[in-house]
Enzyme design. Sequence first.
Site, short mmCIF file in Angstrom:
data_model
loop_
_atom_site.label_atom_id
_atom_site.label_comp_id
_atom_site.label_asym_id
_atom_site.label_seq_id
_atom_site.Cartn_x
_atom_site.Cartn_y
_atom_site.Cartn_z
N GLU A 1 -9.77 5.98 3.04
CA GLU A 1 -10.61 4.91 3.55
C GLU A 1 -9.69 3.74 3.84
O GLU A 1 -8.62 3.63 3.23
CB GLU A 1 -11.67 4.52 2.52
CG GLU A 1 -11.20 3.54 1.42
CD GLU A 1 -10.09 4.05 0.51
OE1 GLU A 1 -9.96 5.27 0.38
OE2 GLU A 1 -9.35 3.21 -0.07
N LYS B 1 0.82 -1.22 0.00
CA LYS B 1 0.00 0.00 0.00
C LYS B 1 0.85 1.27 0.00
O LYS B 1 0.45 2.30 -0.54
CB LYS B 1 -0.93 0.00 1.22
CG LYS B 1 -1.96 -1.13 1.22
CD LYS B 1 -3.08 -0.89 0.23
CE LYS B 1 -4.10 -2.01 0.23
NZ LYS B 1 -5.11 -1.88 -0.83
N SER C 1 1.75 -9.67 -0.89
CA SER C 1 1.39 -8.24 -0.82
C SER C 1 1.58 -7.63 0.55
O SER C 1 1.74 -6.42 0.67
CB SER C 1 -0.06 -8.05 -1.28
OG SER C 1 -0.93 -8.83 -0.48
C1 LIG Z 1 -1.64 -7.00 2.42
C2 LIG Z 1 -2.78 -6.65 1.54
N1 LIG Z 1 -2.94 -7.28 0.38
C3 LIG Z 1 -3.96 -7.00 -0.46
C4 LIG Z 1 -4.92 -6.07 -0.12
C5 LIG Z 1 -6.06 -5.86 -1.07
O1 LIG Z 1 -6.02 -4.67 -1.76
P1 LIG Z 1 -5.65 -4.62 -3.30
O2 LIG Z 1 -6.51 -5.63 -3.98
O3 LIG Z 1 -5.94 -3.24 -3.71
O4 LIG Z 1 -4.23 -4.96 -3.44
C6 LIG Z 1 -4.81 -5.37 1.09
C7 LIG Z 1 -5.82 -4.35 1.46
O5 LIG Z 1 -5.91 -3.88 2.54
C8 LIG Z 1 -3.72 -5.66 1.94
O6 LIG Z 1 -3.57 -5.03 3.12
#
Ligand SMILES: Cc1ncc(COP(=O)(O)O)c(C=O)c1O
Lengths: 410, 267
Positions: free
Chosen positions: A125, A103, A392
């Site tokens: 948000e 993020k 992620s």
């Molecule tokens: C670690 C992590 N992965 C994925 C996401 C999902 O968001 P996005 O699909 O925008 O990557 C989030 C959202 O809070 C997250 O904290």
Amino acid sequence: MSKVSESADRAENFSDMPDAQGHFGIYGGMFVAETLMAPLLELRQAYEKYKDDSEFLAELDYDLKHFVGRPSPLYFAKSWSEKLGGARVYFKREDLNHTGAHKINNTVGQALLANRMGKKRVIAETGAGQHGVATATVAARLNMECVVYMGAEDIKRQAINVYRMRLLGAEVVPVESGSKTLKDALNEAMRDWVTNVDDTFYIIGTVAGPHPYPAMVRDFQAIIGRETREQVMSMEGRLPDALVACVGGGSNAIGLFHPFLQDSDVAIYGVEAAGDGLESGHHAAPLCAGKPGVLHGNRTYLMEDGDGQIIETHSISAGLDYPGVGPEHSWLKDIGRAQYVAVSDEEALTAFHDVTRSEGIMPALESSHALAYVAKLAPTMAKDQVIVVNMSGRGDKDIHTVAALEGISV
Amino acid sequence: MSRIKACFDSLKQRNRTALIPYIMAGDPEPGVTVALMHAMVEAGADLIELGVPFSDPMADGPVIQAASERALEHHIGLRTVIDMVRNFRQQDSTTPVVLMGYLNPLEVMGYAPFAAAAAEAGVDGVLTVDIPPEESHDLIEMLHQHGLDPIYLIAPTSTSARIQSICANASGFVYYVSLKGVTGAANLQVQAVEDKLKEIRTYTDLPLGVGFGISDAERAAQVSQSADAVVVGSAIIKRIAANITDQTAISAEVTSLLRSMRQAMDS
Ligand SMILES: Cc1ncc(COP(=O)(O)O)c(C=O)c1O
């Protein structure tokens, strides 16, 4: 629909997308009340100006390197790959970024832009709290006032992140309307923005919302895929056979996918949250089980009922608990460039434990969804094939959720 | 001639500003709505804005959000709202009705089936909050085909170029959002509204309505000096919310508010 498939034949279109009004085929666009059109057009103009501005980009690069800690490593998960008995699995380590998830790539970029535009107050948000923390972090550093909207339900399940935001000086506002989760937090942030348009910059945390957000957030996250390309070339001497990422709003996924869209030999899988299972109706998988509609400023696949009301989603992972998805994913699904699948809460938890025990890396529950799909995909592939999965975020924020499921209080 | 145009023409002859109440269809329960519409006409309403409930009313403040949630408990959808208008038309063939809501219910029903059903039931105009002119080509075409007026919002942030293009697409009347904020906000500035209306009038001869933040008779009277119509929503819905279980009290309180506004505007 013919418009959509025509454009699929022209490979260069992947980087030309979206059009000037933010359309990816029939998806995307700017569906907001008139009051927000002026600030959105102002933002579009500012972004168009700075995205190719060498000074802006140099500052962004510097921050990504020294503040975020980029490049994030590409890690060969040797022992888990061996266990799965198929393809070689690499993790793109976004969990090692400052604040623990992808993020921050986006908030660093948007905060720099806010600064250039002279805005002194940022709002956001958040669902899991990762985007809220990443926003509070950049706001602290740039000395900007920061207000984060968070569903009252999510505040309960992500208490640690709420406290982190407050330590960073942000005001966290609980949202009690609707389903009290991410979508309602987004509604409330929009209401704040419409009230304070003059001095406020809205930092959206994913590739959703009205144009230019889906394109801008994608561009800030595409560093993930650009680095992956270089790293996998130097480690394997070739492009990967498959990319896998979880899809909430879709920002970590599009960040990894986008620099590979024109490479038709690279298979692309986005993994949604199937919650209790797609058949149960308790899930958060608009691409797998929803229909196109308009929400939060763009046309995209949504979870909705026959009257067009948005329905409540369910996922063990707060960051995936969203009834919509970024419009570019809807387009990639329709033209067949990416495949979207879903894994259940239970499958994600199994992957969470397996990866933690076999690699010594504790993934976020969001990322665990992507890993759960890798656990199905890798065994069907040859031993010399390569998968890159987007790790992620890290799982520290989720240990209370995992512990509670095992009946342990920590 | 459309009912909306006929309504404004006749008001102009009588030198009277339109009073437009907004209520949410099905709030607090479906049985209340049509009777309340008739009572509001009786109390001096010239045109009625009927809210279509939506799960994610991004442009609305807490009062109208709550009204939407109450209506959704009774599963009030776009089709039911259209049925309510059909029902209303059995006794009232002149008061114009404008549906006000968000785009997604129209997307799901389909623009063509929606426009056909709405026109057949006696709807006169459609105000969709989250569709700016840039995105509304197909919708406008469908509304026009069925003789429905697309009602557009102009905001304090709208540039003169945008005002011009909005007015070019609009018919019926144009709705000026009197403040930067959500419905029911409290930061209305009468002088700023007057100035903006003057600017808008250089681009259109359509009647100009003003809404968002008109909370009492005094404000209604002030705004009616420069506007052709005054829209009142949250102030009415507060009275509904305070009397959820008592239909008689709802009708009494809402009509007394409208009468006081009517009186203040006319004197
Ligand atoms: C670690 C992590 N992965 C994925 C996401 C999902 O968001 P996005 O699909 O925008 O990557 C989030 C959202 O809070 C997250 O904290």
